[in-house]
Design an enzyme around this catalytic site. Structure first.
Site: not given
Ligand code: PLP
Ligand code: COI
Length: 340
Positions: A82, A184, A220
């Site tokens: 990612r 991200k 989300e």
């Molecule tokens: N959506 C957003 C905007 C986020 O910041 C996160 C966190 O990382 C997620 C979704 C969930 O992603 P992940 O499960 O890879 O942490």
């Molecule tokens: C994560 O879950 O790793 C995120 O980046 C979410 C938040 C702390 C920005």
């Protein structure tokens, strides 16, 4: 900070300076092999693109202490992939999966004393990031880049953790329809600061964004993905080009099907059809699984299972996911990477 002063059971999601972080520079077309450093300050050009044009991206993953004392990383290859996609989107050189995982391992090992004990509910949160640096002023990609990974012991992201939280539907967007929502990158989070603060001021855990094109479908949370459970045992999560493809979301899609026997649906979640869900949750690395008690939309609160109690399917998903992460339950092949 000495780790004796950390109350492992009371950890939230706050910055704590740990011992070592990883730092690598991209110059003349390649990343150097990187080093660990005690210094938590970056000394960068005032013209850095990361400062002016948001040329940066970041990741979030956790290291978990297991019962036998060993340490697990959860699907770091997915974070590496990612991050490479995020780098591509904002014209930065990607870090290889090997370098990414090696950096994470080094940082976990060097900060072993900060890994919360097994059973505390905490974990060591890793924050990899890439930033554009070097002397520059025009809107263009940077001449140099920094890749770094630091680590912080964390507990629950949303206060209280595994209990229902209420969320507010925002009238703002965090990302544009063909913008950077799936990457991200910091700009998405800058856009979420004001709506998030407004939601928190009104007593909500955070806000939930609707699709930026029609404002009719759930996308989300600003920091986690959304899922809902229907009365006929479907696990539903929004599919949209402006949603961040979460690794927890991806993992729950697989576990819901293979371990809980649910039908999984990636599709549209219309804001005027919340009645179809008997449970709902926010999922992410920081959020883990945070049950959603209710969602407020246009002044009306829609309650799912309950504002006090966690629903049975959410509980089972939580147990399965966290069991795999801490090594108590065998996960699908390749999900857990040992740090040794
Ligand atoms: N959506 C957003 C905007 C986020 O910041 C996160 C966190 O990382 C997620 C979704 C969930 O992603 P992940 O499960 O890879 O942490
Ligand atoms: C994560 O879950 O790793 C995120 O980046 C979410 C938040 C702390 C920005």
């Amino acid at each position: 900070m000495s780790n004796e002063s950390i109350n492992w059971d009371k950890l939230g999601f706050d910055y704590i300076k740990t011992d070592q972080r990883y730092l690598s520079h991209w110059r003349d077309g390649a990343w150097d092999e990187g080093t660990l450093t005690e210094d938590n300050q970056l000394h960068i050009s005032e013209g850095s693109t990361a400062l002016h044009y948001g040329q940066q991206c970041f990741e979030g993953l956790k290291a978990y202490r297991c019962k036998d004392g060993s340490v697990n990383l959860f699907r770091p290859d997915q974070n590496a992939l990612r991050m490479a996609r995020s780098c591509d989107r904002v014209l930065m050189p990607a870090v290889s999966t090997e370098q990414f995982i090696d950096a994470c391992r080094q940082v976990v090992k060097a900060n072993d004393r900060f890994i919360p004990p097994y059973g505390s509910g905490g974990a060591l949160y890793l924050r990899p990031f890439v930033i554009g640096v070097g002397d520059n002023i025009g809107v263009r990609t940077a001449p140099e880049f920094i890749f770094s990974v630091f680590a912080i012991p964390v507990g629950a992201y949303f206060k209280g953790g595994m209990k229902p939280h209420n969320f507010l539907i925002s009238g703002y967007d965090r990302a544009a329809p063909s913008g950077t929502g799936a990457a991200k990158v910091g700009g998405n989070y800058a856009a979420s600061l004001m709506p998030g603060a407004e939601a928190k001021k009104q007593g909500f855990a955070d806000c939930i964004y609707l699709d930026p094109q029609t404002h009719s479908k759930i996308e989300e949370v600003g920091s986690a993905n959304f899922f809902g459970i229907t009365a006929n045992n479907e696990f539903v999560t929004p599919k949209s080009p402006s949603v961040l493809p979460g690794i927890t979301r991806l993992s729950l899609l697989e576990l819901a099907q293979s371990r809980l026997g649910l039908t999984v649906v990636e599709g549209e979640v219309h804001i005027d059809q919340l009645d179809r869900f008997v449970e709902a949750g926010a999922c992410g690395t920081a959020a883990v699984i945070t049950p959603i008690g209710g969602i407020q939309y246009k002044g009306k609160m829609h309650v799912f299972h309950s504002e006090q109690e966690v629903g049975p399917v959410t509980k089972r998903l939580y147990a399965e996911l966290t069991g795999i992460q801490t090594g108590d339950i065998e996960g699908p092949e390749g999900w857990v990477v040992k740090v040794d």
